[in-house]
Scaffold this motif. Sequence first.
Motif, PDB file in Angstrom:
ATOM      1  N   ASP A   1       0.844  -1.200   0.000  1.00 35.73           N
ATOM      2  CA  ASP A   1       0.000   0.000   0.000  1.00 35.73           C
ATOM      3  C   ASP A   1       0.879   1.250   0.000  1.00 35.73           C
ATOM      4  OD1 ASP A   1      -1.698   2.122   0.646  1.00 35.73           O
ATOM      5  OD2 ASP A   1      -3.108   0.752   1.651  1.00 35.73           O
TER       6      ASP A   1
ATOM      7  N   VAL B   1       0.150   4.349   0.442  1.00 33.46           N
ATOM      8  CA  VAL B   1      -0.091   5.284   1.540  1.00 33.46           C
ATOM      9  C   VAL B   1       0.625   4.816   2.810  1.00 33.46           C
ATOM     10  CG1 VAL B   1      -1.858   6.390   2.954  1.00 33.46           C
ATOM     11  CG2 VAL B   1      -2.301   5.936   0.557  1.00 33.46           C
ATOM     12  N   ASP B   2       0.608   3.479   2.987  1.00 31.24           N
ATOM     13  CA  ASP B   2       1.282   2.939   4.154  1.00 31.24           C
ATOM     14  C   ASP B   2       2.796   3.167   4.057  1.00 31.24           C
ATOM     15  OD1 ASP B   2      -0.770   2.140   5.741  1.00 31.24           O
ATOM     16  OD2 ASP B   2      -0.976   0.160   4.811  1.00 31.24           O
TER      17      ASP B   2
ATOM     18  N   MET C   1       4.221   5.652   2.561  1.00 28.42           N
ATOM     19  CA  MET C   1       4.395   7.077   2.890  1.00 28.42           C
ATOM     20  C   MET C   1       4.267   7.288   4.383  1.00 28.42           C
ATOM     21  SD  MET C   1       2.192   8.728  -0.182  1.00 28.42           S
ATOM     22  CE  MET C   1       2.095  10.381   0.505  1.00 28.42           C
TER      23      MET C   1
END
Lengths: 142, 561
Positions: free
Chosen positions: A14, A16-17, A19
């Motif tokens: 993921d 976003v994870d 980041m």
Amino acid sequence: MGEQIVNILLVEDDEVDVMNVKRAFKKNNVTNPLFVCNNGLEAIEFLTQRLASNPAEVPRIILLDLNMPKMGGIEFLRELRKNNELKNISVFVMTTSNEDRDKVDAYNLNVAGYILKPLSMERFIEAVSTLNNYWKLCEFPE
Amino acid sequence: MLQGLFNRLYRFNIGTRTAMSFMAVVLASLVFSVAALVLLEYSKKIDTKISDKYRPVISALKDYQTQIETTILLTSDISSQYNEKKRRTLKKQLDRTYNEKKLTVIGMSQETSLEDIRKNVVEIDKEFQKIAALQRQILNLMQVSADYSDQQKLQQAREINENIEEKFNHLSARLEETSMEAIYVFRQLETQKYASYRTLSYLLVIMIVLIIAVSIFSIYVTNVTVIRPIKEMSAILDELSEGKIITFRSEIKRNDEVGTMIASAKKVVDGFKAKSEVANAIGKGNYNVSVPLLSRHDKLGKALQEMKTNLNTAKENEEKSRKNLEAYTINLEKKNRELDQFAYIASHDLKSPLRGINNLTEWIKEELGDQLSGDSLKYFHLLRGRVHRMEALINSLSKYARAGRSQLDQERIQSKDIVLTVLRKLNPGPQVAVYFDETLPEIDGNRKDLEEVFLTFVSNAIHHNTSKEKLVNITYHTHPKEFEFCIADNGPGIAAEFHDRIFTIFQTLDRRDEVENVGAGLAIVKKIVEEYGGRIWLESEPGKGSKFYFSWPRYQLLDLD
């Protein structure tokens, strides 16, 4: 005994994870080099390549997600523990899975910790900061 | 020999046998009657003979003898003293009466059996004629002597008389002999008569003995051929009437009515036995046996056939429904696995993007920093609140889906320990007082499930309680098959119309955007309790607090050691 530069490998699909982890590192002033692989297969490839080209810089810590495409976290751990040169790597599982089965499987494969990904940023940063303090204290073989 | 006779007798039926014995008795009676008649007739003839012939002969003989004696006496009288009247009497007797008597005897004894008597009489007559000649001579001499008083003649007559007496003595013996002879013949006849009577009485005795013997024999034959089989049959019927299944074991084999009866009884017993064997086989679940029908009127046999068919159908139906149930169970297990999968997806895959949204909004807020103000800031807060609520809902949903699934992993637990653990977790403030029965029982179940149940009840009792002094009281009752727990509080109470709703998932009586309460707790508890076979209910009225009850089966899977 100065601070060692320990390479960290993040296995996470993921974006976003990824980041999220990077931001948490930055906030906690974790300066260790961070490598990212998007699934287990990629991570195995990366590690074996590293082992061949530059054994000294093989990451000693892995942050591992469990649910990933191609090769999941548990499967990746099994492969890792089979390999004599890689089996010593400390692995922290960071996942959304609260399944008992996953936890048992993970600890049976000798993980250093099992962290549930919290929903909010603050608590995640806390977790990373604790980790940071923890591995600063740890001694690793040369 | 007797057995052989019986065997010959058994060939006839009872009717014939009865007729035969009757005929035997009648025949014997007939023979007896004829014999008796013949004998009676015979003796009657003898009687007639005796009275008609023999008695007169004897009396005639007697007369004859008396006649001779009379002449002798007269002669003697005359010879001693002459008497004219006596002389004439004697002369008349000698000339006429004697001959009359003599001829009577001879005439009467013409019978062959009286031949001797006749001959004797003839000979006696010859002798007497000599005496009579002398008597006549005496008469003449005496007449002369009387007329002429001739003593010489008198002397001469007396000498002749002595001679006569001498001769008469001889004749008398002869006469006596003849009389005896006659009596002997008479006696012989009498003997013959008595012999026939004796024969008759023997016949009577034989007849009576015969009739008694035939009767005894008939009774014995009846006993052997009728009563004994009937007793045997009644013993068999007795056993049948007691419901026993018996093997027909009579060895009587005959052609008569009894034989027919025994054959029928054998059919009944054998049929009954065969039926019971079939019924037994059917009872043991063997539906392949065929039910033998004794005839087309065999109602029991038909009933058994029908029973067999119905049982077989029932068995097939049962088999079908069992298969259906198996299929259903398999399907249910599949559905449960799918639900598990769904719970997993819900808890992981749905939460993942949610967390992304949460992170991203946070970062945006950080990036924008001071630029956010007023409504925008408020929207961000609301946005994050909804995201957290969404996470809480997903967590509850997955928890609900898995509720009670761990019941196979049971142990024996002190419910008091569970309550204490729950209280430690909740750590209620000083304004809360939790009381519980010190003797809370030992129950079987999964520790996590039980913790969840008590935690939900106690936490609801505290958190929804608006009283200043919050009271929670945990009690229990022991029933034969289950424990009944009660968690009572002094909270606001719940109106009856909501009693059902509070156990439905995501139904809450508070506002929807309260993050802490998504309204899954009681639904999860209800699911757990029902998975264990218990029930859940409540007693509550607004303003009077609430009493939540749940029952928990006693020692469901573990045995008392």
